[in-house]
Design a protein around this motif. Structure first.
Motif, PDB file in Angstrom:
ATOM      1  N   THR A  21     -21.403 -99.145  13.455  1.00 53.87           N
ATOM      2  CA  THR A  21     -21.673 -97.740  13.756  1.00 53.87           C
ATOM      3  C   THR A  21     -20.673 -97.233  14.792  1.00 53.87           C
ATOM      4  O   THR A  21     -19.907 -98.003  15.361  1.00 53.87           O
ATOM      5  CB  THR A  21     -23.088 -97.532  14.333  1.00 53.87           C
ATOM      6  OG1 THR A  21     -23.189 -98.260  15.558  1.00 53.87           O
ATOM      7  CG2 THR A  21     -24.164 -98.000  13.366  1.00 53.87           C
ATOM      8  N   GLN A  22     -20.694 -95.918  15.004  1.00 59.16           N
ATOM      9  CA  GLN A  22     -19.913 -95.333  16.090  1.00 59.16           C
ATOM     10  C   GLN A  22     -20.783 -94.330  16.839  1.00 59.16           C
ATOM     11  O   GLN A  22     -21.715 -93.768  16.275  1.00 59.16           O
ATOM     12  CB  GLN A  22     -18.644 -94.665  15.549  1.00 59.16           C
ATOM     13  CG  GLN A  22     -18.920 -93.563  14.532  1.00 59.16           C
ATOM     14  CD  GLN A  22     -17.642 -92.970  13.937  1.00 59.16           C
ATOM     15  OE1 GLN A  22     -16.597 -92.984  14.561  1.00 59.16           O
ATOM     16  NE2 GLN A  22     -17.744 -92.440  12.731  1.00 59.16           N
ATOM     17  N   ILE A  23     -20.487 -94.176  18.127  1.00 58.20           N
ATOM     18  CA  ILE A  23     -21.193 -93.197  18.941  1.00 58.20           C
ATOM     19  C   ILE A  23     -20.298 -91.976  19.066  1.00 58.20           C
ATOM     20  O   ILE A  23     -19.123 -92.090  19.411  1.00 58.20           O
ATOM     21  CB  ILE A  23     -21.487 -93.752  20.353  1.00 58.20           C
ATOM     22  CG1 ILE A  23     -22.232 -95.080  20.276  1.00 58.20           C
ATOM     23  CG2 ILE A  23     -22.244 -92.730  21.182  1.00 58.20           C
ATOM     24  CD1 ILE A  23     -23.578 -95.023  19.608  1.00 58.20           C
ATOM     25  N   VAL A  24     -20.860 -90.803  18.766  1.00 57.46           N
ATOM     26  CA  VAL A  24     -20.092 -89.566  18.832  1.00 57.46           C
ATOM     27  C   VAL A  24     -20.655 -88.725  19.976  1.00 57.46           C
ATOM     28  O   VAL A  24     -21.834 -88.379  19.959  1.00 57.46           O
ATOM     29  CB  VAL A  24     -20.185 -88.798  17.497  1.00 57.46           C
ATOM     30  CG1 VAL A  24     -19.370 -87.516  17.556  1.00 57.46           C
ATOM     31  CG2 VAL A  24     -19.725 -89.682  16.339  1.00 57.46           C
ATOM     32  N   ALA A  25     -19.816 -88.437  20.973  1.00 58.06           N
ATOM     33  CA  ALA A  25     -20.243 -87.599  22.093  1.00 58.06           C
ATOM     34  C   ALA A  25     -19.938 -86.150  21.750  1.00 58.06           C
ATOM     35  O   ALA A  25     -18.837 -85.825  21.302  1.00 58.06           O
ATOM     36  CB  ALA A  25     -19.525 -88.021  23.372  1.00 58.06           C
ATOM     37  N   VAL A  43     -12.048 -86.216  17.307  1.00 59.90           N
ATOM     38  CA  VAL A  43     -12.224 -85.516  18.570  1.00 59.90           C
ATOM     39  C   VAL A  43     -11.664 -84.104  18.410  1.00 59.90           C
ATOM     40  O   VAL A  43     -10.595 -83.916  17.840  1.00 59.90           O
ATOM     41  CB  VAL A  43     -11.507 -86.275  19.708  1.00 59.90           C
ATOM     42  CG1 VAL A  43     -11.505 -85.444  20.986  1.00 59.90           C
ATOM     43  CG2 VAL A  43     -12.172 -87.627  19.941  1.00 59.90           C
ATOM     44  N   GLY A  44     -12.432 -83.123  18.899  1.00 58.02           N
ATOM     45  CA  GLY A  44     -12.002 -81.730  18.796  1.00 58.02           C
ATOM     46  C   GLY A  44     -12.644 -80.988  17.637  1.00 58.02           C
ATOM     47  O   GLY A  44     -12.706 -79.766  17.622  1.00 58.02           O
ATOM     48  N   ASP A  68     -22.949 -78.871   7.804  1.00 59.80           N
ATOM     49  CA  ASP A  68     -22.182 -77.657   8.072  1.00 59.80           C
ATOM     50  C   ASP A  68     -23.075 -76.460   8.352  1.00 59.80           C
ATOM     51  O   ASP A  68     -22.718 -75.586   9.121  1.00 59.80           O
ATOM     52  CB  ASP A  68     -21.254 -77.349   6.886  1.00 59.80           C
ATOM     53  CG  ASP A  68     -20.101 -78.350   6.838  1.00 59.80           C
ATOM     54  OD1 ASP A  68     -19.797 -78.916   7.908  1.00 59.80           O
ATOM     55  OD2 ASP A  68     -19.543 -78.562   5.754  1.00 59.80           O
ATOM     56  N   ASP A  69     -24.283 -76.440   7.713  1.00 58.39           N
ATOM     57  CA  ASP A  69     -25.081 -75.225   7.828  1.00 58.39           C
ATOM     58  C   ASP A  69     -26.115 -75.269   8.968  1.00 58.39           C
ATOM     59  O   ASP A  69     -26.925 -74.373   9.086  1.00 58.39           O
ATOM     60  CB  ASP A  69     -25.782 -74.944   6.481  1.00 58.39           C
ATOM     61  CG  ASP A  69     -26.608 -76.136   6.020  1.00 58.39           C
ATOM     62  OD1 ASP A  69     -26.489 -77.206   6.666  1.00 58.39           O
ATOM     63  OD2 ASP A  69     -27.361 -75.997   5.042  1.00 58.39           O
ATOM     64  N   ALA A  70     -26.084 -76.308   9.824  1.00 62.91           N
ATOM     65  CA  ALA A  70     -27.075 -76.377  10.907  1.00 62.91           C
ATOM     66  C   ALA A  70     -26.794 -75.301  11.949  1.00 62.91           C
ATOM     67  O   ALA A  70     -25.639 -74.945  12.198  1.00 62.91           O
ATOM     68  CB  ALA A  70     -27.038 -77.754  11.559  1.00 62.91           C
ATOM     69  N   GLY A  71     -27.884 -74.784  12.549  1.00 64.88           N
ATOM     70  CA  GLY A  71     -27.748 -73.698  13.514  1.00 64.88           C
ATOM     71  C   GLY A  71     -27.120 -74.140  14.832  1.00 64.88           C
ATOM     72  O   GLY A  71     -26.449 -73.358  15.503  1.00 64.88           O
ATOM     73  N   LEU A  72     -27.350 -75.374  15.220  1.00 65.55           N
ATOM     74  CA  LEU A  72     -26.828 -75.849  16.505  1.00 65.55           C
ATOM     75  C   LEU A  72     -25.387 -76.324  16.304  1.00 65.55           C
ATOM     76  O   LEU A  72     -25.124 -77.284  15.582  1.00 65.55           O
ATOM     77  CB  LEU A  72     -27.703 -76.996  17.033  1.00 65.55           C
ATOM     78  CG  LEU A  72     -27.305 -77.566  18.394  1.00 65.55           C
ATOM     79  CD1 LEU A  72     -27.346 -76.499  19.481  1.00 65.55           C
ATOM     80  CD2 LEU A  72     -28.191 -78.743  18.765  1.00 65.55           C
ATOM     81  N   ARG A  73     -24.447 -75.603  16.932  1.00 62.33           N
ATOM     82  CA  ARG A  73     -23.030 -75.937  16.763  1.00 62.33           C
ATOM     83  C   ARG A  73     -22.594 -76.872  17.893  1.00 62.33           C
ATOM     84  O   ARG A  73     -23.066 -76.751  19.026  1.00 62.33           O
ATOM     85  CB  ARG A  73     -22.158 -74.673  16.794  1.00 62.33           C
ATOM     86  CG  ARG A  73     -22.565 -73.595  15.807  1.00 62.33           C
ATOM     87  CD  ARG A  73     -22.669 -74.104  14.377  1.00 62.33           C
ATOM     88  NE  ARG A  73     -21.374 -74.558  13.852  1.00 62.33           N
ATOM     89  CZ  ARG A  73     -21.207 -75.132  12.668  1.00 62.33           C
ATOM     90  NH1 ARG A  73     -22.257 -75.344  11.893  1.00 62.33           N
ATOM     91  NH2 ARG A  73     -20.015 -75.502  12.283  1.00 62.33           N
ATOM     92  N   ALA A  74     -21.706 -77.779  17.574  1.00 60.90           N
ATOM     93  CA  ALA A  74     -21.262 -78.751  18.575  1.00 60.90           C
ATOM     94  C   ALA A  74     -19.782 -79.032  18.399  1.00 60.90           C
ATOM     95  O   ALA A  74     -19.220 -78.832  17.318  1.00 60.90           O
ATOM     96  CB  ALA A  74     -22.044 -80.053  18.418  1.00 60.90           C
ATOM     97  N   ARG A  75     -19.164 -79.506  19.493  1.00 58.21           N
ATOM     98  CA  ARG A  75     -17.776 -79.944  19.418  1.00 58.21           C
ATOM     99  C   ARG A  75     -17.731 -81.427  19.780  1.00 58.21           C
ATOM    100  O   ARG A  75     -18.412 -81.873  20.705  1.00 58.21           O
ATOM    101  CB  ARG A  75     -16.914 -79.122  20.374  1.00 58.21           C
ATOM    102  CG  ARG A  75     -15.422 -79.461  20.303  1.00 58.21           C
ATOM    103  CD  ARG A  75     -14.568 -78.375  20.936  1.00 58.21           C
ATOM    104  NE  ARG A  75     -14.680 -77.105  20.217  1.00 58.21           N
ATOM    105  CZ  ARG A  75     -13.996 -76.812  19.100  1.00 58.21           C
ATOM    106  NH1 ARG A  75     -13.154 -77.663  18.581  1.00 58.21           N
ATOM    107  NH2 ARG A  75     -14.158 -75.635  18.519  1.00 58.21           N
ATOM    108  N   VAL A  76     -16.939 -82.191  19.026  1.00 59.94           N
ATOM    109  CA  VAL A  76     -16.819 -83.628  19.270  1.00 59.94           C
ATOM    110  C   VAL A  76     -15.888 -83.839  20.458  1.00 59.94           C
ATOM    111  O   VAL A  76     -14.739 -83.410  20.430  1.00 59.94           O
ATOM    112  CB  VAL A  76     -16.257 -84.344  18.028  1.00 59.94           C
ATOM    113  CG1 VAL A  76     -16.069 -85.833  18.303  1.00 59.94           C
ATOM    114  CG2 VAL A  76     -17.169 -84.118  16.830  1.00 59.94           C
TER     115      VAL A  76
END
Lengths: 362, 331
Positions: A305-309, A329-330, A288-296
């Motif tokens: 395993t699963q691959i998350v884009a 997703v989202g 949660d605290d990482a600087g790089l924000r991303a959207r699934v």
């Protein structure tokens, strides 16, 4: 069995350079893979080792003897093609015996050698059958038998499993590798399938546009690619790149890409301009605290395993995480890069910068 | 889009039974992948829905309507085959527009142009619209043949191994694209493949086919984590599930004949001794080929494991599957 050495080997077809000045050695007993996309020069390199093409310049040594200009028949190697051609009018035994009979070997010796090979391949029960009715796997085994029976110095294989379906290919790959472990014959194997190369090879030479980009053990190429091409060609999904303009002094252990700071293995050279941080999918972690924000944007379930884009301000990334992780997703997540595993590339040349982590390899 | 139902459908070719009273409901808007070995009846199922073959018994229904002897053109289905069959003398644009110019479709030229452009953009071939079909790479040609199905608005899309002739990178790209197209359009899709990665990653439902029957129908996660039979368990998982005598590690439940162990069902470091035969480093993971009491076992461990061939490691089943003598799952 034999060591094969390639020195400054070069091949042109008219204006087209198929292979540019390669130098490397394949050790006695090694299972060596030539890996790359179509047109990269891997098959041409193999055919020059076999004597099916003559080099434009350079030398090829088999067990110290220079054979570059010798015809295939004088090199004592066996070539296995993708499309295995068997003699349709001969049965299995006579197909395997053919190379020995044509050398004029005595019938008793031929019989004994064919029996040995059949035992190695587990095809004793089909020796007297016509080849016409055989399954694809058995045909492949017979073709291998015909190559093995001569006990050549080396085996050269050109995508021998390329025509088989996925399930069967996996089984034959295991069989081939187990066969190699029993016989210990020097083998050079051409493939465009990175997984096949990783699974079977002791070492892999990755080729692109006629150039050998890197040679090494599978795990070494995966962990510490020398070029962006190798990083992208090996691994599925391939290595992620976070590109941007950056300034990097020798001895530093962090990099800023478009305002995002990442810790990296200590660099041993300086660089500036278009750089990219390379990270494998399993080295991205969600916090949660990482600087790089991303959207699934998508998830691909693969069982274990699963691959998350992901989309991020620095581009699209793919992460590999356990299937037990519940991710939708989202969803918005913070992405952390495992700093010990990162490689920085110079985008213009595609070359990996030398760092404390990869200097033993590059 | 439509719900498609196969009700007790049988089909023989000479003495070979291709489908054996097969029943299957493809929900409206679902992405159903049929998975099974060669000869299980996957392609026959597609052809019966398309109307290219007729069943010997049973019925095919689309949105509740019996298809009977209706010809392919009357069924409003769109098919994509493994081998792309484009019109070589036409451009990409003309190939894509072709199904829309049929007298049945009654669209204006503007509507057709708009639809062709939309689909071309979705498949990232908009810049090739003017090219002759023969001037394309294999991957582009397959995109065009998928596009030719997508320009229409059929009751169901039927796809028979459409990605199997493409290289690995392109397959991975098109997998994601097909999945996104499905999610964005609500189309009903029936897709046949040998490739378990395609099945796992794209399907909303997987139908496992064995000997002309559907043996399991469920989400990829359900089929992987909760297989009903040995054959269903074998269809998914890389490396493949290990199938061993039920009592190999100790007492087995009553009637159990086989023990099924996926890599995540093998605990490493405790239990009984197994010998490492080969360590296969695949980059993101390392496969261990083990021998335990004369049985081969393949499992997965950390990429950077220090284990080498010849070493001994302890292993123990962790919540394994058990199957009876008829291959039905017990636990």
């Amino acid at each position: 069995m034999a060591q094969i050495r390639i020195e400054n080997l070069h091949k042109s077809f008219g204006d087209f350079t198929a292979v540019q000045s390669s130098t490397f050695s394949i050790e006695d007993g090694e299972f060596f893979m030539l890996l790359g996309p179509s047109g990269c020069g891997k098959t041409t390199t193999l055919r020059m080792m076999a004597g099916l093409e003559l080099p434009t310049s350079g030398r090829i040594y088999i067990d110290g003897e220079e054979v570059g200009m010798k015809p295939a028949s004088q090199r004592d190697i066996a070539f296995v093609f993708q499309m295995f051609a068997l003699y349709p009018h001969l049965n299995v035994r006579r197909n395997i015996a053919y190379p020995l009979v044509s050398q004029g070997m005595s019938r008793a010796t031929v019989r004994q050698k064919v029996a040995e090979v059949a035992a190695i391949l587990g095809i004793e029960h089909i020796l007297d059958l016509p080849v016409g009715g055989l399954s694809g796997g058995d045909r492949q085994r017979v073709a291998l038998g015909r190559a093995i029976v001569r006990q050549p110095k080396a085996f050269l294989m050109d995508e021998p499993l390329g025509a088989l379906d996925a399930e069967f290919r996996e089984r034959m790959a295991q069989e081939l590798r187990a066969l190699h472990d029993r016989m210990g014959a020097t083998t050079v194997y051409v493939t465009h399938d990175q997984l096949e190369a990783m699974q079977m090879g002791d070492r892999i030479a990755v080729m692109n546009h006629g150039v050998v980009e890197q040679i090494g053990a599978p795990q070494v190429l995966y962990d510490w690619p020398a070029t962006m091409f190798v990083a992208g060609f090996i691994g599925s999904p391939p290595m992620n790149f976070l590109p941007g303009n950056a300034e990097l002094a020798a001895g530093t252990d962090h990099i800023r890409i478009d305002g995002h700071a990442f810790r990296i293995p200590r660099t041993e050279e300086s660089a500036h301009g278009a750089l990219a941080v390379g990270v494998r999918p399993e080295h991205l972690h969600f916090t949660d605290d990482a600087g790089l924000r991303a959207r699934v944007v998508a998830t691909e379930y693969l069982g274990t395993t699963q691959i998350v884009a992901l989309t991020t301000p620095l581009g699209d990334l793919k992460a590999r995480v356990s299937s037990r992780v519940d991710i939708r997703v989202g969803e918005a997540v913070g992405v952390q890069l495992d700093e010990r595993t990162l490689t920085v590339f110079d985008v213009a040349s595609g070359r990996a910068l030398v760092s404390a982590a990869n200097r033993g390899v590059l | 889009m439509a719900q498609v139902v196969l009700d007790g459908v049988s089909k023989r070719f000479g003495s070979t039974v291709a489908l054996d009273a097969l029943s299957l409901t493809i929900p409206d808007g679902a992405f159903v992948v049929l998975l099974g070995p060669t000869g299980a009846g996957k392609t026959t199922t597609l052809r019966l829905i398309a109307g290219l073959d007729q069943p010997d018994a049973g019925a095919v229904l689309m949105d509740g309507r019996l298809m009977g002897q209706a010809a392919p053109a009357q069924r409003n289905v769109a098919m994509v085959f493994q081998q792309y069959s484009l019109y070589p003398h036409l451009t990409v644009e003309q190939n894509l527009a072709f199904p829309l110019r049929s007298p049945l479709s009654r669209l204006t030229s503007e509507q057709i142009d708009r639809r062709v452009r939309e689909v071309a953009e979705m498949l990232q071939i908009a810049h090739k619209l003017g090219n002759k079909a023969t001037a394309l790479s294999g991957g582009e040609m397959q995109r065009v043949s998928i596009g030719r199905a997508l320009v229409r608005n059929p009751s169901i899309y039927l796809m028979d191994e459409p990605l199997s002739s493409l290289d690995a990178k392109l397959r991975a790209d098109l997998r994601l694209e097909l999945k996104a197209i499905h999610a964005g359009s609500g189309a009903t899709l029936l897709y046949v493949t040998h490739d378990q990665t395609e099945a796992m990653t794209m399907a909303t439902h997987i139908g496992v086919l064995e000997n002309g029957r559907v043996t399991q129908f469920g989400s990829p996660r359900d089929v992987y984590e909760n297989p009903v039979s040995l054959s269903a368990a074998r269809r998914l998982g890389q490396p493949r599930i290990n199938v061993l005598p039920a009592d190999l590690f100790g007492p087995a439940p009553p009637n159990a004949r086989w023990l099924g162990l996926r890599p995540e069902q093998i605990r490493l470091g405790q239990g009984q001794d197994a010998t490492v035969v080969r360590v296969e480093r695949l980059g993101d993971q390392t496969r261990l080929h083990l021998v335990f009491r004369n049985h081969d076992i393949v499992t997965v461990t950390d990429a950077h494991t220090a284990l080498v061939g010849g070493e001994v490691i302890r292993i123990e089943p962790d919540r394994p599957f058990y199957f009876d003598a008829s291959d039905t799952r017990l636990i």
